[in-house]
Design an enzyme around this catalytic site. Structure first.
Site, PDB file in Angstrom:
ATOM      1  CE  LYS A  68      -4.000  -2.215   2.144  1.00  0.00           C
ATOM      2  NZ  LYS A  68      -4.974  -2.176   3.259  1.00  0.00           N
ATOM      3  CG  ASN A  89      -7.501   0.789  -0.424  1.00  0.00           C
ATOM      4  OD1 ASN A  89      -7.745   1.915  -0.871  1.00  0.00           O
ATOM      5  ND2 ASN A  89      -8.423   0.045   0.152  1.00  0.00           N
ATOM      6  CG  ASP A 104      -7.817  -0.024   3.617  1.00  0.00           C
ATOM      7  OD1 ASP A 104      -8.587  -0.782   2.987  1.00  0.00           O
ATOM      8  OD2 ASP A 104      -6.576  -0.150   3.597  1.00  0.00           O
ATOM      9  N   GLY A 129      -0.082  -1.146  15.340  1.00  0.00           N
ATOM     10  CA  GLY A 129       0.490  -1.191  14.005  1.00  0.00           C
ATOM     11  C   GLY A 129       0.608   0.194  13.404  1.00  0.00           C
ATOM     12  CB  ALA A 130       2.865   2.403  12.508  1.00  0.00           C
ATOM     13  CB  THR A 155       9.508  -0.436  13.707  1.00  0.00           C
ATOM     14  OG1 THR A 155       9.834  -1.787  13.365  1.00  0.00           O
ATOM     15  CG2 THR A 155      10.646   0.482  13.292  1.00  0.00           C
ATOM     16  CE1 TYR A 221     -10.977 -12.416   3.916  1.00  0.00           C
ATOM     17  CE2 TYR A 221     -10.169 -10.164   4.077  1.00  0.00           C
ATOM     18  CZ  TYR A 221     -10.353 -11.329   3.341  1.00  0.00           C
ATOM     19  OH  TYR A 221      -9.885 -11.398   2.055  1.00  0.00           O
TER      20      TYR A 221
END
Length: 283
Positions: A68, A89, A104, A129-130, A155, A221
């Site tokens: 992405k 996306n 998204d 998350g990043a 990170t 999912y």
């Protein structure tokens, strides 16, 4: 005879993707002739795969992990929400280059607020998350009215970069993964990591969950979402949601961008949910 317009989803892995099934259903519903396939591409192959797709008459692509951010970097033009995310996306070939969008976040918020009737306003939200998925949903979570967005990533520099890009230091802040035990509780927890794909159990602190009203969401999912959702239920979350509804809604956003009509997502989501539930029961 007119050749149907060509569209596809590209990622790695990609064999599990439901996007071809979803777009085929949208096409039948709206009477639009198209072909939509899944294309496997390693990171080092991504640019060449896109060039070949265009050469073969391709008009639009959905982009999934791990491409992405790379997709956004290739865009000649991009929507404000793609620029805010730094990730794309949805790609549309304009003849002179790629136009990028990110559906998204809109898909996630529509699923949570319109289908599931959750009010996101005032919730303290933890985003795990990043990467590209997190970047896609973070700006829309802020727009939906979360009171605070804490971004945690293994990170730390990527979490810092995401929060800096969001440009709302009073509401969006990065913290270290090792700080999870000290962050307090949250009214919403969003998993945008690969935790469920990497391990069968998720070892997050139960103290992250605000008792009685926490909403837990995994952007994945199917089997990939099972470990996080199991953790969320064990921790006492009021609702635990996978990313299937988000997938359908973001696909509808892409379909509308490409074809100028928004399909009815209800029947498609219901069919996919029934199929997923049947498979889970069979297992």
């Amino acid at each position: 005879m007119t050749t149907p317009a060509r569209y596809a989803v590209v990622g790695r892995p990609i064999a599990h993707s439901l996007s071809p099934r979803i777009h085929a259903a949208f096409a039948r519903e709206t009477g639009i002739a198209l072909t939509y396939t899944a294309i496997e591409a390693a990171p080092e192959e991504f640019e060449a795969v896109l060039a070949a797709f265009v050469a073969e008459g391709g008009r639009g692509l959905n982009v999934t992990l791990p491409h992405k951010e790379r997709a956004f970097a290739l865009c000649a033009e991009a929507t404000p929400r793609a620029r805010a995310a730094g990730a794309a996306n949805t790609l549309t070939w304009t003849g002179g280059g790629w136009h990028g969008d990110n559906t998204d976040g809109a898909g996630l918020v529509r699923d949570l607020t319109e289908r599931r009737r959750h009010d996101l306003r005032g919730r303290r939200c933890l985003l795990l998350g990043a990467g590209g998925a997190a970047r896609g949903v973070a700006p829309l979570l802020l727009d939906a009215g979360v009171s605070e967005l804490i971004v945690v990533n293994r990170t730390a520099e990527r979490a810092d970069a995401l929060c800096l890009a969001l440009g709302e230091p009073a509401r969006a802040r990065a913290r270290y993964w090792d700080d999870l035990d000290a962050l307090g509780d949250f009214g919403m927890i969003v998993n945008a990591t690969s935790l469920g794909r990497e391990q069968s159990r998720v070892g997050l602190p139960f103290g992250l969950v605000a008792p009685g009203h926490c909403l837990a969401v995994d952007l994945s999912y199917g089997e990939a979402a099972v470990p996080f959702l199991a953790w969320a239920r064990a921790a006492g979350c009021a609702d635990a949601v996978d990313g299937l509804g988000m997938l359908v809604e973001q696909a509808a956003e892409s379909f509308q961008r490409w074809h100028g009509v928004r399909p009815d997502t209800g029947p498609v989501y219901a069919a996919l949910r029934a199929r997923a539930d049947a498979l889970a029961t069979a297992d």
